[in-house]
Structures are given as structure tokens and as C-alpha cells.
Design an enzyme around this catalytic site. Structure first.
Site, mmCIF file in Angstrom:
data_model
loop_
_atom_site.group_PDB
_atom_site.id
_atom_site.type_symbol
_atom_site.label_atom_id
_atom_site.label_comp_id
_atom_site.label_asym_id
_atom_site.label_seq_id
_atom_site.Cartn_x
_atom_site.Cartn_y
_atom_site.Cartn_z
ATOM 1 N N LYS A 96 0.832 -1.207 0.000
ATOM 2 C CA LYS A 96 0.000 0.000 0.000
ATOM 3 C C LYS A 96 0.867 1.257 0.000
ATOM 4 O O LYS A 96 0.570 2.227 -0.711
ATOM 5 C CB LYS A 96 -0.932 -0.009 1.222
ATOM 6 C CG LYS A 96 -1.980 1.094 1.202
ATOM 7 C CD LYS A 96 -2.940 0.944 0.040
ATOM 8 C CE LYS A 96 -4.010 2.022 0.039
ATOM 9 N NZ LYS A 96 -4.872 1.945 -1.162
ATOM 10 N N LYS A 112 -2.873 -14.664 -10.638
ATOM 11 C CA LYS A 112 -3.473 -15.312 -9.477
ATOM 12 C C LYS A 112 -4.960 -14.973 -9.409
ATOM 13 O O LYS A 112 -5.350 -13.820 -9.575
ATOM 14 C CB LYS A 112 -2.774 -14.845 -8.199
ATOM 15 C CG LYS A 112 -3.430 -15.365 -6.930
ATOM 16 C CD LYS A 112 -2.855 -14.719 -5.685
ATOM 17 C CE LYS A 112 -3.636 -15.139 -4.457
ATOM 18 N NZ LYS A 112 -3.161 -14.487 -3.229
ATOM 19 N N LYS A 139 -10.062 -11.540 -6.064
ATOM 20 C CA LYS A 139 -11.154 -10.577 -6.196
ATOM 21 C C LYS A 139 -10.617 -9.204 -6.602
ATOM 22 O O LYS A 139 -11.275 -8.453 -7.309
ATOM 23 C CB LYS A 139 -11.933 -10.490 -4.879
ATOM 24 C CG LYS A 139 -12.753 -11.734 -4.568
ATOM 25 C CD LYS A 139 -13.515 -11.607 -3.261
ATOM 26 C CE LYS A 139 -12.651 -11.832 -2.053
ATOM 27 N NZ LYS A 139 -12.240 -13.232 -1.860
#
Length: 331
Positions: free
Chosen positions: A115, A202, A205
Site C-alpha cells: 500500500k 493469481k 477478487k
């Protein structure tokens, strides 16, 4: 001889998909069949709160993960199965461990570092979009693990660091107060560590490339047909290594079917035919679990009862371990 404890959990951050099943649920179910170990399975709903902050979605995703476990064969009479938020001892241990976990250790956690790097690239403040739940996520995961004296923790490759952090935290506590926290070991299935999605990356979501685990037949077939392949002609031999379709196929097919498909790859087979056979074995194996899954979702009160019963059993173990920890620190 005391049975080793095997603990695993899944975050309810979206609809269950094939990656969840192959990478976490299937190996865990196989372990549950092994009476030589004590299985502890939980829905990590507090972990999901970092990203899912819509009340209705939060509840729905939690029930969907519970229904998925049960539909796929988890027997709550043979294992301990609970919802993380029903075991408050986890949060109490989380605070205790937070007080002796160096901030530098959290700075090195993969999710936080990713992040920060994203923010730096975009010219934002490095902590933009970072809540304390995300930053201290590894401590909560350590609490999940250490509270139950876990011996083995099945994880995907991207979660190995969290088990290593749990070990670091436990070692620090033991050096400071005395030996009370068991050092866990991670368990990883190298062949299914990274499950490919529709685009070859991969299955995740966050990439939007997932195949929902219990999608209906027509939708399942359409999604499998979207899986990216190369331009190798049908008659040319193909490599099974690195093939997204073969990786999915072997997780649902019988041994003789896998060997037959391996031979077809060697001799040459069209990608369209491979996709057809991948759909057939996946749909065959998930047809009955799909039916049970939707039945469970129609009766969420029954799911609550299963989870609360499991939480009572989990708390009886957690209370003993938490008492030992508090005695060690002088509480």
C-alpha cells in the site's frame, strides 16, 4: 500422544471462488479427514472489516463462507468451526501482543508495504487509505494462531509471512515473560500455491478474474471459456506445467482422468476441447455441493447455531490459554 492442532481461516471479503476452494478449503478438508490432528476452522470476519464496511455485505459474505465450508463437507461434529467475532478472547490477546510487537515488524508486512509503494507511485501520502486494522492485521492473525496452540497453519504462499510474524511475536513474548506460546509452522501445497484466474494471474477478487465457486452451470461454462490461452494449434503438443486449464482440471478430476488429459496435452489437443473437459469435471464435482450451499443460505439461523456451538468450544480452549498469558504478564 497429543494430536497436533491444525488451524485455518478464510476472510469473508467476497463470494467464494475456485481459488478459495483449491488453495485453502480443499487442503483443509483433507486435513479434517485425518483423525491424527485436531482441526480448527474459522471465518475471519474481523479481518474482513478492513475492506468490507457495508453491513449487509459483511453479513452475506460471512454466511456464504460458512455455507461453502459445510456444503463442501466440513463436519462441525468432528472439528471446531466458529466465527472469529464470536470469540472475544482473540481481541484481548491481540491487545496484549500489540503492546510488545515492534512497529518496525509491522512496517515490513507485505500488505502494508504494498500500500505504501502504491501511494508513493501515485504521489499520495504514504499512509493514504491505510487504517490501523490493515496495519496491525498480522498481530490479529498471530492472535488467531497462538490462542489455540496451533501446530500447523495451512496457508497460501502470500500468507507465509504472517505465520512467520506470528512466530516472531511468540518468541518475543516467550523471551520476555517465559515459555507459554507455541511456535506454529506453516503448511503450503506448492503445486496449488497460486491458483490462476481468467487472465492467467493469481485468481483474486482484487484482479476481478475469479470464477465463483457455486455459480450456475451456464455461467460456469461461459467463465471457463474466457480463460486466456496461447495460440498453439490443436495438433501441437502442449505443456501441462504453467497451464491454467490443466491446473484447474487436476484439482477436480480423478487420477485416471488426469493421466488421460496429460497424454492429450502431449499428443496435441485444442484449447476449446480442454475447456469443455475442464467445465465437465468441475461442474460434476460441484453439482451436489452447489445444491447444499443454496439450501444452507436459505436457513441462516441454522448456520448461526452451528457457528455459535463451535464458538463455545473454541472459547473453552481460548480461555485456558488466555489465562496462562495473563498470569505470565501479571494480570
Amino acid at each position: 500422544m497429543e494430536r497436533p492442532t491444525v488451524l485455518t481461516g478464510i476472510k469473508p471479503t467476497g463470494h467464494p471462488h475456485l481459488g478459495n476452494y483449491i488453495g485453502a478449503i480443499k487442503p483443509a478438508l483433507e486435513m479434517a479427514e485425518d483423525n491424527r490432528s485436531q482441526g480448527i476452522y474459522f471465518i475471519a470476519d474481523y479481518h474482513a472489516l478492513n475492506s468490507v464496511q457495508d453491513r449487509q455485505e459483511f453479513k452475506e459474505y460471512t454466511y456464504e463462507i460458512a455455507a461453502a465450508w459445510l456444503a463442501l463437507g466440513l463436519d462441525p461434529d468432528k472439528v471446531i468451526f466458529y466465527r472469529q467475532s464470536d470469540v472475544p478472547e482473540i481481541l484481548e490477546l491481540h491487545w496484549i501482543l500489540s503492546c510488545m510487537t515492534p512497529k518496525g515488524l509491522m512496517n515490513r508486512a507485505h500488505a502494508y508495504k504494498a500500500k505504501v509503494e502504491e501511494n508513493n507511485l501515485e504521489g499520495n501520502d504514504q499512509d493514504s487509505g491505510v487504517n490501523m486494522g490493515l496495519f496491525t492485521y498480522p498481530i490479529l492473525m498471530a492472535s488467531d494462531i497462538l490462542l489455540f496452540n496451533s501446530d500447523q497453519v495451512p496457508v497460501g504462499k502470500d500468507q507465509v509471512q504472517h505465520v512467520e510474524i506470528a512466530r516472531d511475536i511468540a518468541e518475543n513474548f516467550n523471551r520476555t515473560f517465559g515459555e507459554v506460546l507455541k511456535l506454529p509452522q506453516y503448511v503450503i501445497e506448492e503445486e496449488t500455491a497460486v491458483i490462476p484466474g481468467l487472465d492467467g494471474r493469481k485468481m483474486s477478487k482484487s484482479y476481478g478474474n475469479t470464477i465463483p465457486l457455486f455459480t450456475e452451470e451456464k455461467a460456469l461454462k461461459k467463465l471457463i471459456n474466457k480463460i486466456v490461452t496461447d495460440s498453439t494449434p490443436p495438433e501441437e503438443p502442449k505443456e501441462v506445467k504453467g497451464s491454467s486449464l490443466f491446473t484447474l482440471y487436476k484439482e477436480f478430476a480423478a487420477e485416471d482422468e488426469i493421466e488421460s488429459m496429460r497424454e492429450k496435452y502431449r499428443k496435441g489437443i485444442g484449447w476449446g476441447q480442454v475447456k469443455k473437459e475442464v467445465f465437465e469435471v468441475i461442474n460434476r464435482e460441484l453439482r451436489e455441493p452447489r445444491r447444499k450451499y443454496y439450501e444452507y443460505l436459505e436457513d441462516t439461523k441454522a448456520l448461526d447455531e452451528v457457528l455459535k456451538r463451535g464458538a463455545q468450544e473454541a472459547r473453552s480452549i481460548a480461555a485456558v490459554q488466555l489465562r496462562k498469558v495473563k498470569e505470565m504478564i501479571g494480570c
